[in-house]
Scaffold this motif. Sequence first.
Motif, mmCIF file in Angstrom:
data_model
loop_
_atom_site.group_PDB
_atom_site.id
_atom_site.type_symbol
_atom_site.label_atom_id
_atom_site.label_comp_id
_atom_site.label_asym_id
_atom_site.label_seq_id
_atom_site.Cartn_x
_atom_site.Cartn_y
_atom_site.Cartn_z
ATOM 1 N N MET A 102 33.549 36.095 38.521
ATOM 2 C CA MET A 102 34.467 36.030 37.526
ATOM 3 C C MET A 102 34.107 36.959 36.249
ATOM 4 S SD MET A 102 36.249 32.863 35.351
ATOM 5 C CE MET A 102 37.419 32.247 36.590
ATOM 6 N N SER A 103 35.048 38.058 36.169
ATOM 7 C CA SER A 103 34.776 39.098 34.820
ATOM 8 C C SER A 103 34.948 38.425 33.535
ATOM 9 C CB SER A 103 35.697 40.137 35.081
ATOM 10 O OG SER A 103 37.153 39.659 34.542
ATOM 11 N N THR A 104 34.433 38.896 32.774
ATOM 12 C CA THR A 104 34.563 38.587 31.341
ATOM 13 C C THR A 104 35.954 38.375 30.798
ATOM 14 O OG1 THR A 104 32.458 39.929 30.745
ATOM 15 C CG2 THR A 104 33.738 39.417 28.873
ATOM 16 N N LEU A 105 36.915 39.234 31.213
ATOM 17 C CA LEU A 105 38.258 38.976 30.968
ATOM 18 C C LEU A 105 38.718 37.851 31.654
ATOM 19 C CD1 LEU A 105 39.352 42.753 30.708
ATOM 20 C CD2 LEU A 105 39.199 41.027 28.714
ATOM 21 N N GLU A 106 38.488 37.669 32.852
ATOM 22 C CA GLU A 106 38.893 36.256 33.630
ATOM 23 C C GLU A 106 38.610 35.250 32.810
ATOM 24 O OE1 GLU A 106 39.293 38.065 38.206
ATOM 25 O OE2 GLU A 106 37.334 37.574 37.534
ATOM 26 N N ARG A 107 37.474 35.005 32.474
ATOM 27 C CA ARG A 107 36.500 34.077 31.820
ATOM 28 C C ARG A 107 37.493 33.700 30.626
ATOM 29 N NH1 ARG A 107 31.842 36.403 33.313
ATOM 30 N NH2 ARG A 107 31.275 36.877 31.182
ATOM 31 N N LEU A 108 37.618 34.650 29.914
ATOM 32 C CA LEU A 108 38.218 34.619 28.424
ATOM 33 C C LEU A 108 39.708 34.034 28.691
ATOM 34 C CD1 LEU A 108 38.602 35.241 25.359
ATOM 35 C CD2 LEU A 108 39.404 37.608 26.033
ATOM 36 N N GLU A 109 40.521 34.632 29.673
ATOM 37 C CA GLU A 109 41.993 34.065 30.089
ATOM 38 C C GLU A 109 41.810 32.632 30.399
ATOM 39 O OE1 GLU A 109 45.660 35.994 32.372
ATOM 40 O OE2 GLU A 109 43.889 36.033 33.414
ATOM 41 N N ALA A 110 40.633 32.317 31.130
ATOM 42 C CA ALA A 110 40.621 30.600 31.427
ATOM 43 C C ALA A 110 40.384 30.050 30.273
ATOM 44 C CB ALA A 110 39.807 30.550 32.822
ATOM 45 N N THR A 111 39.270 30.561 29.421
ATOM 46 C CA THR A 111 39.110 29.687 28.239
ATOM 47 C C THR A 111 40.250 29.560 27.074
ATOM 48 O OG1 THR A 111 36.810 30.440 28.555
ATOM 49 C CG2 THR A 111 37.457 29.673 26.397
ATOM 50 N N ILE A 112 41.123 30.472 27.011
ATOM 51 C CA ILE A 112 42.332 30.718 26.050
ATOM 52 C C ILE A 112 43.325 29.530 26.851
ATOM 53 C CG2 ILE A 112 44.335 31.983 25.305
ATOM 54 C CD1 ILE A 112 42.099 34.251 24.956
ATOM 55 N N ALA A 113 43.475 29.522 27.861
ATOM 56 C CA ALA A 113 44.355 28.846 28.626
ATOM 57 C C ALA A 113 43.945 27.365 28.712
ATOM 58 C CB ALA A 113 44.575 29.031 30.347
ATOM 59 N N ALA A 114 42.672 27.137 28.754
ATOM 60 C CA ALA A 114 42.301 25.722 28.517
ATOM 61 C C ALA A 114 42.243 25.036 27.053
ATOM 62 C CB ALA A 114 40.789 25.566 29.111
ATOM 63 N N ARG A 115 42.190 25.977 26.371
ATOM 64 C CA ARG A 115 42.336 25.655 24.896
ATOM 65 C C ARG A 115 43.629 25.649 24.208
ATOM 66 N NH1 ARG A 115 37.064 29.040 22.676
ATOM 67 N NH2 ARG A 115 35.494 27.656 23.763
ATOM 68 N N SER B 182 41.324 23.529 17.859
ATOM 69 C CA SER B 182 41.224 24.845 18.763
ATOM 70 C C SER B 182 41.934 25.836 17.756
ATOM 71 C CB SER B 182 41.795 24.603 19.983
ATOM 72 O OG SER B 182 41.950 25.818 20.585
ATOM 73 N N TYR B 183 41.392 27.050 17.559
ATOM 74 C CA TYR B 183 42.011 28.077 17.153
ATOM 75 C C TYR B 183 43.256 28.690 18.013
ATOM 76 C CZ TYR B 183 42.700 32.987 15.080
ATOM 77 O OH TYR B 183 43.395 33.957 14.689
ATOM 78 N N VAL B 184 43.000 28.764 19.071
ATOM 79 C CA VAL B 184 43.920 29.248 20.307
ATOM 80 C C VAL B 184 45.244 28.133 20.258
ATOM 81 C CG1 VAL B 184 44.556 29.277 22.615
ATOM 82 C CG2 VAL B 184 42.471 30.112 21.785
#
Length: 104
Positions: A1-14, A22-24
């Motif tokens: 999983m790329s950095t951007l994919e991990r970021l997208e998943a983290t933002i979705a979870a938050r 959560s800031y998001v």
Amino acid sequence: MSTLERLEATIAARASASPETSYVAKLNAKGLHTIAQKVGEEAVETVIASLDGSDADLVSESADLLFHLVVLLQAKGVAFDQVLTELDRREGLSGLAEKASRTE
């Protein structure tokens, strides 16, 4: 999983978390206009860093811009993969030719 994919998943979870934790979630609670405004602010800060800041400043502001852009895309229901697909579509095209092909 790329950095951007991990970021997208983290933002979705938050996104569904409490705005107090959560800031998001806090951005999402404030709505699309606030998220879009934040993207604009980060874009301006990135430009300023490119002109007057250090390389480290530019890297930091660029990371902030990408983060907030992913928050905005998710708020609009657009997967980052769609952006990557569009970049793939444009690969090999002259920037001038691509721009001329756009419809208003």
